[in-house]
Design a protein around this motif. Structure first.
Motif, mmCIF file in Angstrom:
data_model
loop_
_atom_site.group_PDB
_atom_site.id
_atom_site.type_symbol
_atom_site.label_atom_id
_atom_site.label_comp_id
_atom_site.label_asym_id
_atom_site.label_seq_id
_atom_site.Cartn_x
_atom_site.Cartn_y
_atom_site.Cartn_z
ATOM 1 N N ILE A 127 0.843 -1.206 0.000
ATOM 2 C CA ILE A 127 0.000 0.000 0.000
ATOM 3 C C ILE A 127 0.873 1.249 0.000
ATOM 4 O O ILE A 127 0.611 2.208 -0.728
ATOM 5 C CB ILE A 127 -0.953 0.005 1.220
ATOM 6 N N LYS A 128 1.953 1.249 0.797
ATOM 7 C CA LYS A 128 2.853 2.405 0.846
ATOM 8 C C LYS A 128 3.507 2.637 -0.513
ATOM 9 O O LYS A 128 3.606 3.783 -0.977
ATOM 10 C CB LYS A 128 3.941 2.193 1.899
ATOM 11 N N LEU A 129 3.962 1.559 -1.160
ATOM 12 C CA LEU A 129 4.587 1.696 -2.477
ATOM 13 C C LEU A 129 3.591 2.209 -3.517
ATOM 14 O O LEU A 129 3.920 3.060 -4.348
ATOM 15 C CB LEU A 129 5.182 0.363 -2.925
ATOM 16 N N GLY A 130 2.360 1.684 -3.473
ATOM 17 C CA GLY A 130 1.326 2.142 -4.412
ATOM 18 C C GLY A 130 1.000 3.612 -4.214
ATOM 19 O O GLY A 130 0.876 4.374 -5.185
ATOM 20 N N ALA A 131 0.851 4.021 -2.959
ATOM 21 C CA ALA A 131 0.554 5.427 -2.673
ATOM 22 C C ALA A 131 1.721 6.328 -3.081
ATOM 23 O O ALA A 131 1.515 7.428 -3.617
ATOM 24 C CB ALA A 131 0.242 5.605 -1.190
ATOM 25 N N GLY A 132 2.937 5.861 -2.868
ATOM 26 C CA GLY A 132 4.117 6.629 -3.282
ATOM 27 C C GLY A 132 4.188 6.779 -4.795
ATOM 28 O O GLY A 132 4.523 7.844 -5.311
ATOM 29 N N LEU A 133 3.857 5.689 -5.507
ATOM 30 C CA LEU A 133 3.866 5.734 -6.970
ATOM 31 C C LEU A 133 2.804 6.708 -7.487
ATOM 32 O O LEU A 133 3.084 7.521 -8.381
ATOM 33 C CB LEU A 133 3.617 4.332 -7.540
ATOM 34 N N ILE A 134 1.617 6.660 -6.922
ATOM 35 C CA ILE A 134 0.548 7.567 -7.343
ATOM 36 C C ILE A 134 0.930 9.021 -7.045
ATOM 37 O O ILE A 134 0.751 9.908 -7.883
ATOM 38 C CB ILE A 134 -0.782 7.186 -6.667
ATOM 39 N N GLY A 135 1.499 9.274 -5.885
ATOM 40 C CA GLY A 135 1.926 10.631 -5.534
ATOM 41 C C GLY A 135 3.015 11.145 -6.460
ATOM 42 O O GLY A 135 2.990 12.300 -6.897
ATOM 43 N N THR A 136 3.968 10.268 -6.777
ATOM 44 C CA THR A 136 5.058 10.658 -7.672
ATOM 45 C C THR A 136 4.537 10.954 -9.078
ATOM 46 O O THR A 136 4.943 11.939 -9.705
ATOM 47 C CB THR A 136 6.125 9.547 -7.724
#
Length: 168
Positions: A21-30
């Motif tokens: 979830i953290k990686l997905g949220a980071g990817l979306i934010g980036t």
């Protein structure tokens, strides 16, 4: 999130799930930051292009005035027309009261009168012939640049794309 935690199975609360979830949220934010950066860069580029075009037009108008001044006193009427035409254009593009929108349409100004008055000049010397030719060329360049500015008045940012990025 705290209410949903009670209803989720234990496998969804593991350390690996949290990391995914953290990686997905980071990817979306980036990706959102990258897209917004590209939109801002596009708007800045468009603004810089318009500023450069207006600067070129201003330089050509100043040069035209100098060419007409060198032509002689016969060109004083053309210089006065150029001055009044420029004042009208400035009022139309940047109105004193922000209540009225800017008008970029070159057909509404008396720019054609400047061209006609220069065209009516009857040169007496070789120098005046060259100055008249140069002045007519400059007036044509200014007219072309003004029509180009009018043709490019659209927004450089796609509104649907901006709405999608904001809601994303």
């Amino acid at each position: 999130g705290m209410l949903l935690r009670c209803t989720l199975p234990e496998t969804h609360l593991s350390h690996d799930s949290k990391e995914a979830i953290k990686l997905g949220a980071g990817l979306i934010g980036t990706m959102a930051a990258l897209l917004l950066g590209l939109l801002v860069a596009s708007a800045k580029s468009s603004f810089d292009d318009k500023t450069d075009e207006l600067t070129q037009i201003a330089a050509k108008i100043s040069f035209l005035d100098r060419v007409l001044a060198h032509y002689g006193p016969e060109a004083n009427e053309s210089r006065k027309l150029l001055s009044t035409s420029l004042a009208n254009i400035i009022k139309r593009i940047w109105p004193e009261q922000n209540a009225s929108p800017a008008e970029l349409d070159p057909s509404g100004s008396n720019s054609e009168l400047v061209y006609e008055s220069i065209h009516k000049l009857s040169p007496q010397t070789e120098e005046q012939i060259a100055l008249k030719t140069q002045a007519l060329s400059i007036v044509m360049d200014i007219g072309q640049m003004r029509w180009l500015l009018l043709a490019q008045t659209g927004s450089s940012i796609s509104i649907p794309m901006l709405v999608v990025v904001i809601f994303w």
